[in-house]
Scaffold this motif. Sequence first.
Motif, PDB file in Angstrom:
ATOM      1  N   ILE A  69       0.842  -1.202   0.000  1.00  0.00           N
ATOM      2  CA  ILE A  69       0.000   0.000   0.000  1.00  0.00           C
ATOM      3  C   ILE A  69       0.873   1.246   0.000  1.00  0.00           C
ATOM      4  O   ILE A  69       0.600   2.222  -0.720  1.00  0.00           O
ATOM      5  CB  ILE A  69      -0.950  -0.006   1.216  1.00  0.00           C
ATOM      6  CG1 ILE A  69      -1.992  -1.125   1.075  1.00  0.00           C
ATOM      7  CG2 ILE A  69      -1.666   1.341   1.361  1.00  0.00           C
ATOM      8  CD1 ILE A  69      -2.877  -1.296   2.290  1.00  0.00           C
ATOM      9  N   LEU A  70       1.958   1.215   0.788  1.00  0.00           N
ATOM     10  CA  LEU A  70       2.897   2.347   0.797  1.00  0.00           C
ATOM     11  C   LEU A  70       3.525   2.527  -0.582  1.00  0.00           C
ATOM     12  O   LEU A  70       3.663   3.662  -1.067  1.00  0.00           O
ATOM     13  CB  LEU A  70       3.990   2.116   1.846  1.00  0.00           C
ATOM     14  CG  LEU A  70       5.074   3.199   1.944  1.00  0.00           C
ATOM     15  CD1 LEU A  70       4.458   4.528   2.358  1.00  0.00           C
ATOM     16  CD2 LEU A  70       6.163   2.781   2.932  1.00  0.00           C
ATOM     17  N   LEU A  71       3.889   1.433  -1.239  1.00  0.00           N
ATOM     18  CA  LEU A  71       4.460   1.498  -2.581  1.00  0.00           C
ATOM     19  C   LEU A  71       3.512   2.228  -3.530  1.00  0.00           C
ATOM     20  O   LEU A  71       3.919   3.123  -4.284  1.00  0.00           O
ATOM     21  CB  LEU A  71       4.736   0.073  -3.078  1.00  0.00           C
ATOM     22  CG  LEU A  71       5.719  -0.137  -4.240  1.00  0.00           C
ATOM     23  CD1 LEU A  71       6.134  -1.603  -4.320  1.00  0.00           C
ATOM     24  CD2 LEU A  71       5.115   0.271  -5.582  1.00  0.00           C
ATOM     25  N   GLY A  72       2.238   1.848  -3.476  1.00  0.00           N
ATOM     26  CA  GLY A  72       1.250   2.486  -4.343  1.00  0.00           C
ATOM     27  C   GLY A  72       1.015   3.940  -4.006  1.00  0.00           C
ATOM     28  O   GLY A  72       0.907   4.790  -4.907  1.00  0.00           O
ATOM     29  N   ASN A  73       0.945   4.262  -2.714  1.00  0.00           N
ATOM     30  CA  ASN A  73       0.685   5.645  -2.305  1.00  0.00           C
ATOM     31  C   ASN A  73       1.842   6.576  -2.655  1.00  0.00           C
ATOM     32  O   ASN A  73       1.630   7.715  -3.090  1.00  0.00           O
ATOM     33  CB  ASN A  73       0.397   5.699  -0.803  1.00  0.00           C
ATOM     34  CG  ASN A  73      -0.975   5.162  -0.446  1.00  0.00           C
ATOM     35  OD1 ASN A  73      -1.871   5.133  -1.289  1.00  0.00           O
ATOM     36  ND2 ASN A  73      -1.154   4.730   0.786  1.00  0.00           N
ATOM     37  N   VAL A  74       3.077   6.118  -2.460  1.00  0.00           N
ATOM     38  CA  VAL A  74       4.234   6.941  -2.823  1.00  0.00           C
ATOM     39  C   VAL A  74       4.274   7.139  -4.341  1.00  0.00           C
ATOM     40  O   VAL A  74       4.544   8.247  -4.820  1.00  0.00           O
ATOM     41  CB  VAL A  74       5.546   6.296  -2.320  1.00  0.00           C
ATOM     42  CG1 VAL A  74       6.766   7.045  -2.877  1.00  0.00           C
ATOM     43  CG2 VAL A  74       5.594   6.302  -0.799  1.00  0.00           C
ATOM     44  N   GLN A  77       1.676   9.797  -5.148  1.00  0.00           N
ATOM     45  CA  GLN A  77       2.082  11.137  -4.719  1.00  0.00           C
ATOM     46  C   GLN A  77       3.218  11.687  -5.588  1.00  0.00           C
ATOM     47  O   GLN A  77       3.293  12.900  -5.841  1.00  0.00           O
ATOM     48  CB  GLN A  77       2.529  11.109  -3.253  1.00  0.00           C
ATOM     49  CG  GLN A  77       1.398  10.956  -2.245  1.00  0.00           C
ATOM     50  CD  GLN A  77       0.555  12.210  -2.123  1.00  0.00           C
ATOM     51  OE1 GLN A  77       1.008  13.309  -2.399  1.00  0.00           O
ATOM     52  NE2 GLN A  77      -0.691  12.047  -1.716  1.00  0.00           N
ATOM     53  N   ALA A  78       4.082  10.789  -6.068  1.00  0.00           N
ATOM     54  CA  ALA A  78       5.230  11.220  -6.863  1.00  0.00           C
ATOM     55  C   ALA A  78       4.880  11.423  -8.336  1.00  0.00           C
ATOM     56  O   ALA A  78       5.732  11.877  -9.109  1.00  0.00           O
ATOM     57  CB  ALA A  78       6.358  10.197  -6.741  1.00  0.00           C
ATOM     58  N   GLY A  79       3.658  11.081  -8.728  1.00  0.00           N
ATOM     59  CA  GLY A  79       3.244  11.277 -10.106  1.00  0.00           C
ATOM     60  C   GLY A  79       3.692  10.175 -11.055  1.00  0.00           C
ATOM     61  O   GLY A  79       3.615  10.328 -12.279  1.00  0.00           O
ATOM     62  N   PHE A  80       4.174   9.045 -10.499  1.00  0.00           N
ATOM     63  CA  PHE A  80       4.634   7.967 -11.364  1.00  0.00           C
ATOM     64  C   PHE A  80       3.484   7.334 -12.143  1.00  0.00           C
ATOM     65  O   PHE A  80       3.692   6.780 -13.224  1.00  0.00           O
ATOM     66  CB  PHE A  80       5.349   6.890 -10.541  1.00  0.00           C
ATOM     67  CG  PHE A  80       6.630   7.363  -9.915  1.00  0.00           C
ATOM     68  CD1 PHE A  80       7.366   8.373 -10.508  1.00  0.00           C
ATOM     69  CD2 PHE A  80       7.104   6.803  -8.746  1.00  0.00           C
ATOM     70  CE1 PHE A  80       8.546   8.818  -9.939  1.00  0.00           C
ATOM     71  CE2 PHE A  80       8.286   7.231  -8.175  1.00  0.00           C
ATOM     72  CZ  PHE A  80       9.015   8.250  -8.768  1.00  0.00           C
ATOM     73  N   SER A  81       2.276   7.388 -11.583  1.00  0.00           N
ATOM     74  CA  SER A  81       1.116   6.820 -12.277  1.00  0.00           C
ATOM     75  C   SER A  81       0.849   7.566 -13.579  1.00  0.00           C
ATOM     76  O   SER A  81       0.416   6.972 -14.572  1.00  0.00           O
ATOM     77  CB  SER A  81      -0.119   6.874 -11.375  1.00  0.00           C
ATOM     78  OG  SER A  81      -0.355   8.194 -10.918  1.00  0.00           O
ATOM     79  N   ARG A 223      10.470   7.422 -19.396  1.00  0.00           N
ATOM     80  CA  ARG A 223      10.073   8.125 -18.163  1.00  0.00           C
ATOM     81  C   ARG A 223       9.381   7.182 -17.187  1.00  0.00           C
ATOM     82  O   ARG A 223       9.418   7.398 -15.979  1.00  0.00           O
ATOM     83  CB  ARG A 223       9.160   9.302 -18.499  1.00  0.00           C
ATOM     84  CG  ARG A 223       9.855  10.429 -19.255  1.00  0.00           C
ATOM     85  CD  ARG A 223       9.182  11.771 -18.991  1.00  0.00           C
ATOM     86  NE  ARG A 223       7.787  11.767 -19.407  1.00  0.00           N
ATOM     87  CZ  ARG A 223       7.347  12.275 -20.560  1.00  0.00           C
ATOM     88  NH1 ARG A 223       8.212  12.818 -21.412  1.00  0.00           N
ATOM     89  NH2 ARG A 223       6.067  12.249 -20.861  1.00  0.00           N
ATOM     90  N   ALA A 224       8.721   6.155 -17.725  1.00  0.00           N
ATOM     91  CA  ALA A 224       8.037   5.190 -16.863  1.00  0.00           C
ATOM     92  C   ALA A 224       8.930   4.019 -16.492  1.00  0.00           C
ATOM     93  O   ALA A 224       8.562   3.203 -15.640  1.00  0.00           O
ATOM     94  CB  ALA A 224       6.780   4.667 -17.561  1.00  0.00           C
ATOM     95  N   ALA A 225      10.105   3.929 -17.123  1.00  0.00           N
ATOM     96  CA  ALA A 225      10.988   2.774 -16.919  1.00  0.00           C
ATOM     97  C   ALA A 225      11.410   2.553 -15.468  1.00  0.00           C
ATOM     98  O   ALA A 225      11.455   1.405 -15.011  1.00  0.00           O
ATOM     99  CB  ALA A 225      12.218   2.905 -17.821  1.00  0.00           C
ATOM    100  N   LEU A 259      13.544   6.208  -5.060  1.00  0.00           N
ATOM    101  CA  LEU A 259      13.437   6.785  -6.396  1.00  0.00           C
ATOM    102  C   LEU A 259      12.720   8.131  -6.365  1.00  0.00           C
ATOM    103  O   LEU A 259      13.139   9.096  -7.022  1.00  0.00           O
ATOM    104  CB  LEU A 259      12.689   5.814  -7.313  1.00  0.00           C
ATOM    105  CG  LEU A 259      12.379   6.316  -8.733  1.00  0.00           C
ATOM    106  CD1 LEU A 259      13.674   6.518  -9.509  1.00  0.00           C
ATOM    107  CD2 LEU A 259      11.462   5.325  -9.452  1.00  0.00           C
ATOM    108  N   ALA A 260      11.642   8.205  -5.587  1.00  0.00           N
ATOM    109  CA  ALA A 260      10.859   9.443  -5.517  1.00  0.00           C
ATOM    110  C   ALA A 260      11.693  10.595  -4.960  1.00  0.00           C
ATOM    111  O   ALA A 260      11.628  11.727  -5.461  1.00  0.00           O
ATOM    112  CB  ALA A 260       9.616   9.219  -4.659  1.00  0.00           C
ATOM    113  N   PHE A 261      12.508  10.317  -3.944  1.00  0.00           N
ATOM    114  CA  PHE A 261      13.316  11.388  -3.347  1.00  0.00           C
ATOM    115  C   PHE A 261      14.527  11.724  -4.208  1.00  0.00           C
ATOM    116  O   PHE A 261      14.898  12.901  -4.332  1.00  0.00           O
ATOM    117  CB  PHE A 261      13.750  10.994  -1.931  1.00  0.00           C
ATOM    118  CG  PHE A 261      12.700  11.236  -0.892  1.00  0.00           C
ATOM    119  CD1 PHE A 261      12.340  12.533  -0.532  1.00  0.00           C
ATOM    120  CD2 PHE A 261      12.058  10.182  -0.265  1.00  0.00           C
ATOM    121  CE1 PHE A 261      11.371  12.765   0.425  1.00  0.00           C
ATOM    122  CE2 PHE A 261      11.089  10.402   0.696  1.00  0.00           C
ATOM    123  CZ  PHE A 261      10.735  11.705   1.042  1.00  0.00           C
TER     124      PHE A 261
END
Length: 434
Positions: A69-74, A77-81, A223-225, A259-261
């Motif tokens: 769940i944390l993986l999905g939420n981060v 929030q980071a815009g990876f979706s 960009r999605a890689a 990755l997000a940070f």
Amino acid sequence: MTPELFGFLGIVYLFALMVLRTPVALAMLITGFGGMYLLEGPRAAGAVMLTEGFSAVSSYSLIVVPMFILLGNVSSQAGFSRALYDAAFAWVGRFRGGLASASVIGCAVFSAVSGSSVATAVTLGRVALPEMRRLGYGPALSTGAIAAGGTLGFLIPPSTGFVQYAVLTEESIGRLFVAGILPGLLLTALFLVTVWLVTLRDPAAGPRGEAVALAERFRILGRAAPLLSIIVISIGGIYAGIFTPVEASGVGAGLVTLLAFVRRAITLEGFRRAVLETVKTSAMLYMVVIGANVLNPFLAVTHIPATLGEAMVGLHLGPYGTLALIILAYVVLGMFLDGLSMLVVTIPIVFPVVIQLGFDPIWFGVVAVIVIEMGMITPPVGLNVFVVKGIAEGVPMTTVFRGVFPFLIAMIVALVLIIAFPAIATLLPDTMFG
């Protein structure tokens, strides 16, 4: 009063509480504790509450829930979706209904991150619905594709549905995750075929998008890689036998946060929101597990599972006739209960029957999850439909239900194929786990 009659009244009371909008976890706790109190006395009821509640939340395998769940939420929030959706659109957007197809593909990929149908529908819906509205897509197809695509989050691993099923039945989470791969790919393919058929019948429902040059497509895919790589590492590690599901969840959550940070795609405030949302969702799921563990001893004492099993076998419908009866009951319940509630309430009752009939428990887990997915887009509850309606401004509820109907047919086709060819669900786990 016989224990069986007492148990039946307890189930009626349980459903009455849920109809009155009592949270499902609390409804199960009240029914399980109250039933044990009346049947076995306060000492036994207290012992069940303490021991079962503790054993439920102290299960090591449940760590996968907050981590994924944390993986999905981060990621959200980071815009990876958004990067996932853009990549899918770059490759299929030029076809008729391409945006809807890209939404389905985006949902399928994001499902391998979030493990939640609602999270998948909300995250991709916020990205895709404005784009489809801008390009003149029909509201039925656009909302239907998101609502149906979101259900893939309950099937494609890491699935919270499979985790709950594993906890309730003591089956292997790893085997269930692997069992969901081929059915998930099959259902994704059927959804894409559905989009094609809908736009074939009504081209105005899904106009073509602009073609993207091949070099640009690869640039957008790049960009999605990073997120795709994390999915391959964490989920692929399970299939390769490198990680256990628990280890994979920790690796995935750690890598996506790093990755997000590193890419400065998330702020400390965004990370705080992701963690807070993870805590809220995990607490809800853990409470449901505690409630189910307190309810199950009450059902066992009243002999409800055994009695129901004998009654079903006594109908002489045969294994598949009995299975059809169970599926029909799931479809009816799905019109009134959300997927997780239906899973935790019914599995302790129907699972012994399924085993008695000789069905593979892993295979039945896939069947049960798909039927529960169907409940997420069927009236009058249709949780995913309500979620999509909330983010699709100005679209009537009837339009959303009309949009999901062709996808519901696709889910029925997938279910029939998996029942007719069980190897679709059992081939990979039998091959990889022996």
